[in-house]
Design an enzyme around this catalytic site. Structure first.
Site, PDB file in Angstrom:
ATOM      1  N   GLN A 128       0.846  -1.202   0.000  1.00  0.00           N
ATOM      2  CA  GLN A 128       0.000   0.000   0.000  1.00  0.00           C
ATOM      3  C   GLN A 128       0.879   1.249   0.000  1.00  0.00           C
ATOM      4  OE1 GLN A 128      -2.141   0.345   3.687  1.00  0.00           O
ATOM      5  NE2 GLN A 128      -3.689   1.697   2.852  1.00  0.00           N
ATOM      6  N   GLY A 129       0.759   2.078  -1.023  1.00  0.00           N
ATOM      7  CA  GLY A 129       1.601   3.270  -1.129  1.00  0.00           C
ATOM      8  C   GLY A 129       0.802   4.531  -0.888  1.00  0.00           C
ATOM      9  N   SER A 131       1.218   6.551   2.590  1.00  0.00           N
ATOM     10  CA  SER A 131       1.972   7.488   3.438  1.00  0.00           C
ATOM     11  C   SER A 131       3.258   7.974   2.777  1.00  0.00           C
ATOM     12  CB  SER A 131       2.339   6.824   4.763  1.00  0.00           C
ATOM     13  OG  SER A 131       1.211   6.276   5.369  1.00  0.00           O
ATOM     14  N   GLU A 246      -9.794  -1.071   5.630  1.00  0.00           N
ATOM     15  CA  GLU A 246      -8.670  -1.268   6.554  1.00  0.00           C
ATOM     16  C   GLU A 246      -9.123  -1.093   8.010  1.00  0.00           C
ATOM     17  OE1 GLU A 246      -5.242   1.087   5.519  1.00  0.00           O
ATOM     18  OE2 GLU A 246      -3.943  -0.024   6.893  1.00  0.00           O
TER      19      GLU A 246
HETATM   20  C1  FAD Z   1       2.330  -1.013  11.652  1.00  0.00           C
HETATM   21  C2  FAD Z   1       2.144   0.059  10.618  1.00  0.00           C
HETATM   22  C3  FAD Z   1       2.005  -0.304   9.289  1.00  0.00           C
HETATM   23  C4  FAD Z   1       1.845   0.684   8.311  1.00  0.00           C
HETATM   24  N1  FAD Z   1       1.766   0.289   7.003  1.00  0.00           N
HETATM   25  C5  FAD Z   1       1.580   1.227   6.039  1.00  0.00           C
HETATM   26  C6  FAD Z   1       1.519   0.838   4.666  1.00  0.00           C
HETATM   27  O1  FAD Z   1       1.650  -0.343   4.329  1.00  0.00           O
HETATM   28  N2  FAD Z   1       1.336   1.794   3.737  1.00  0.00           N
HETATM   29  C7  FAD Z   1       1.185   3.113   4.064  1.00  0.00           C
HETATM   30  O2  FAD Z   1       0.977   3.924   3.168  1.00  0.00           O
HETATM   31  N3  FAD Z   1       1.298   3.531   5.364  1.00  0.00           N
HETATM   32  C8  FAD Z   1       1.485   2.614   6.347  1.00  0.00           C
HETATM   33  N4  FAD Z   1       1.597   3.013   7.673  1.00  0.00           N
HETATM   34  C9  FAD Z   1       1.620   4.439   7.969  1.00  0.00           C
HETATM   35  C10 FAD Z   1       0.387   4.965   8.704  1.00  0.00           C
HETATM   36  O3  FAD Z   1      -0.726   5.037   7.859  1.00  0.00           O
HETATM   37  C11 FAD Z   1       0.757   6.326   9.298  1.00  0.00           C
HETATM   38  O4  FAD Z   1       1.768   6.095  10.266  1.00  0.00           O
HETATM   39  C12 FAD Z   1      -0.412   7.028   9.946  1.00  0.00           C
HETATM   40  O5  FAD Z   1      -1.330   7.432   8.979  1.00  0.00           O
HETATM   41  C13 FAD Z   1       0.048   8.252  10.771  1.00  0.00           C
HETATM   42  O6  FAD Z   1       0.859   9.087  10.022  1.00  0.00           O
HETATM   43  P1  FAD Z   1       2.293   9.590  10.573  1.00  0.00           P
HETATM   44  O7  FAD Z   1       3.047   8.379  11.021  1.00  0.00           O
HETATM   45  O8  FAD Z   1       2.903  10.442   9.512  1.00  0.00           O
HETATM   46  O9  FAD Z   1       1.969  10.429  11.862  1.00  0.00           O
HETATM   47  P2  FAD Z   1       1.552  11.970  11.927  1.00  0.00           P
HETATM   48  O10 FAD Z   1       0.469  12.219  10.928  1.00  0.00           O
HETATM   49  O11 FAD Z   1       2.766  12.799  11.850  1.00  0.00           O
HETATM   50  O12 FAD Z   1       0.913  12.047  13.369  1.00  0.00           O
HETATM   51  C14 FAD Z   1       1.714  12.178  14.553  1.00  0.00           C
HETATM   52  C15 FAD Z   1       0.783  12.309  15.757  1.00  0.00           C
HETATM   53  O13 FAD Z   1      -0.020  13.499  15.643  1.00  0.00           O
HETATM   54  C16 FAD Z   1      -1.416  13.173  15.710  1.00  0.00           C
HETATM   55  N5  FAD Z   1      -2.156  14.024  14.765  1.00  0.00           N
HETATM   56  C17 FAD Z   1      -1.808  14.334  13.488  1.00  0.00           C
HETATM   57  N6  FAD Z   1      -2.748  15.109  12.914  1.00  0.00           N
HETATM   58  C18 FAD Z   1      -3.714  15.308  13.858  1.00  0.00           C
HETATM   59  C19 FAD Z   1      -4.957  16.017  13.883  1.00  0.00           C
HETATM   60  N7  FAD Z   1      -5.372  16.679  12.807  1.00  0.00           N
HETATM   61  N8  FAD Z   1      -5.701  15.978  15.021  1.00  0.00           N
HETATM   62  C20 FAD Z   1      -5.282  15.278  16.115  1.00  0.00           C
HETATM   63  N9  FAD Z   1      -4.110  14.603  16.160  1.00  0.00           N
HETATM   64  C21 FAD Z   1      -3.336  14.610  15.051  1.00  0.00           C
HETATM   65  C22 FAD Z   1      -1.508  11.730  15.285  1.00  0.00           C
HETATM   66  O14 FAD Z   1      -2.682  11.116  15.805  1.00  0.00           O
HETATM   67  C23 FAD Z   1      -0.234  11.140  15.873  1.00  0.00           C
HETATM   68  O15 FAD Z   1      -0.420  10.832  17.225  1.00  0.00           O
HETATM   69  C24 FAD Z   1       1.793   2.051   8.672  1.00  0.00           C
HETATM   70  C25 FAD Z   1       1.934   2.427  10.022  1.00  0.00           C
HETATM   71  C26 FAD Z   1       2.126   1.442  10.990  1.00  0.00           C
HETATM   72  C27 FAD Z   1       2.303   1.874  12.413  1.00  0.00           C
END
Ligand code: FAD
Length: 415
Positions: A128-129, A131, A246
């Site tokens: 899945q692409g 993030s 998902e």
């Molecule tokens: C085990 C695992 C598997 C994954 N696999 C995939 C994958 O296969 N493909 C893929 O594309 N992605 C994948 N991801 C990525 C995942 O979708 C992202 O980590 C997730 O969407 C959060 O984005 P971020 O890590 O950039 O955190 P950020 O968006 O930077 O968030 C950091 C913190 O700030 C909080 N926050 C951010 N914005 C807000 C808001 N507006 N209001 C309140 N709180 C907020 C968040 O809740 C979090 O606590 C995976 C993640 C994990 C942990």
């Protein structure tokens, strides 16, 4: 809520049970049944073929694409019987659960004919692409671009946290295809081949030595022009469908993994005497109640689906489901570590044989960091409030879209 299953569901249940008895290895249902790692690998390979021949992989899909066209009720019974028997239901999470159903909903006839049978047979593995380094919760901020060049899209950019990126044959990837459009518009959902010179996959090693996530770099990578799902610049809507799958979970069986896990925690508490601590007992009772809430909520959702009811309370259950189980799981795994006490600091996983991690299947401990099943589950639980959209983002969705609260102010990133 209707606790009784219709008569035809019970007939189907008997059929599934019989099929499992006929096809699982001898002794499967006996106490203490175990397979060596080599025998397990052989079983897994053969089992995928057996399931495929039986038509049980993605069995709700229409027959013209290789499914069995099962009704919701039949699918529930199928899941329940497989869960009870502890029989693996092959789920290539990304193919079976995410991109396959999305293609069914949004894909062209050619895309369905080409991709769906290959998902069922396991011929194509997916990742899945979505993030990117600057687009996680704020997914619409994504920057990876696709530009049309004759019959192909040319992709440039970077994705991150791409689970299973190193094994995938294809990626369902969100790309900006109209840079002039506003953030949520101008995004397209492409199905791009991974094994090509323009795609570089770099696994990210984690604390336990495993490396399931990857960074994926696209440099003039190619994707056929017709591999856009759901129409050009409509990728945001298509992506929301995928995220819906998902965040969903099998309504009536989702709680079972937690039930099995709580049994393991209780056994550990009995073994080391932690069960005598009234506070531990109170927390175990809390966990038990929460599992029952998940079970009953599953039945409520199922009754609504079967009766074709769309009550607000059922919508609320759908929206809060992932938040509820993922936060429950973190608390119960903290309980598990407290039950183990100082022993939780020692890595006691078995590197020579498989052990069951409820919800994650059988795992042999990684020699670099031999976590036990409970320790592994503790680590996994930390990620469950993040993937597929964080618990905080889920709360924003409930507040804005369900409770009608004021929208959070948007802060535009400085260029
Ligand atoms: C085990 C695992 C598997 C994954 N696999 C995939 C994958 O296969 N493909 C893929 O594309 N992605 C994948 N991801 C990525 C995942 O979708 C992202 O980590 C997730 O969407 C959060 O984005 P971020 O890590 O950039 O955190 P950020 O968006 O930077 O968030 C950091 C913190 O700030 C909080 N926050 C951010 N914005 C807000 C808001 N507006 N209001 C309140 N709180 C907020 C968040 O809740 C979090 O606590 C995976 C993640 C994990 C942990």
């Amino acid at each position: 809520m209707d606790l009784n299953y219709p008569a035809e569901a019970e007939t189907f249940r008997v059929e599934i049970r019989q099929w499992l008895e006929d096809n699982l290895p001898d002794g499967w249902f006996d106490e203490g049944f175990e397979l060596s790692p080599a025998a397990r690998a052989a079983f897994n390979e053969q089992w995928t073929k057996t399931l495929f021949e039986g038509g049980w992989i993605c069995a709700t899909w229409p027959t013209e694409y290789g499914g069995k066209g099962l009704s919701t009720m039949e699918a529930v019974v199928l899941n329940e019987e497989f869960a009870k028997a502890g029989a693996p239901m092959r789920a290539d999470f990304f193919g079976d659960t995410l991109v396959g159903p999305t293609i069914l909903q949004w894909g062209t006839e050619e895309q369905k004919q080409f991709f769906l049978p290959k998902i069922l047979s396991g011929e194509i593995a997916w990742c899945q692409g979505f993030s990117e380094p600057d687009a996680g919760s704020d997914l619409a901020n994504l920057n990876t671009k696709a530009v049309l060049d004759g019959d192909e899209w040319v992709i440039n950019g970077q994705k991150i946290w791409t689970t299973q990126g190193f094994v995938a044959d294809y990626i369902f990837i969100l790309c900006r295809t109209d840079p002039e459009a506003s953030k949520h518009k101008g995004i397209s959902y492409l199905l791009a081949p991974m094994k090509q010179p323009g795609v570089e996959v770099r696994p990210i090693e984690q604390v336990d030595g495993s490396a399931e996530f990857c960074e994926v770099f696209f440099t003039d990578a190619r994707c056929p022009k017709d591999n856009v799902v759901g129409g050009l610049n409509n990728g945001w809507n298509v992506a929301m469908t995928t995220l819906g799958f998902e965040r969903g979970t099998s309504a009536t069986t989702g709680y079972r993994r937690f039930e099995k896990e709580l049994d393991i925690i209780i056994a550990a508490a009995k073994a080391n005497g932690a069960i005598d601590d009234p506070l531990i007992r109170q927390r175990i009772a809390w966990a038990h109640s929460n599992i029952q809430i998940m079970r009953v909520n599953g039945l409520r959702s199922l009754t609504a689906v079967v009766q074709n009811r769309k009550d607000p309370s059922i919508t609320a259950l759908g929206l809060t489901n992932k938040m509820f189980w993922s936060e429950y799981h973190q608390r119960v795994m903290e309980l598990a570590m407290d039950v183990l006490g100082m022993e939780s600091q020692l890595l006691t996983g078995d590197t020579s044989r498989e052990e069951a991690v409820p919800g994650y299947g059988l795992r042999t401990a990684n020699p670099k960091y031999p976590a036990s099943p409970l320790q592994s589950s503790f680590f996994f639980s930390r990620s469950e409030t993040i993937w597929g959209g964080t618990a905080q983002i889920q709360r924003n969705i409930v507040g804005e879209r369900f409770l009608g609260l004021a929208k959070e102010p948007k802060v535009e990133a400085k260029k």
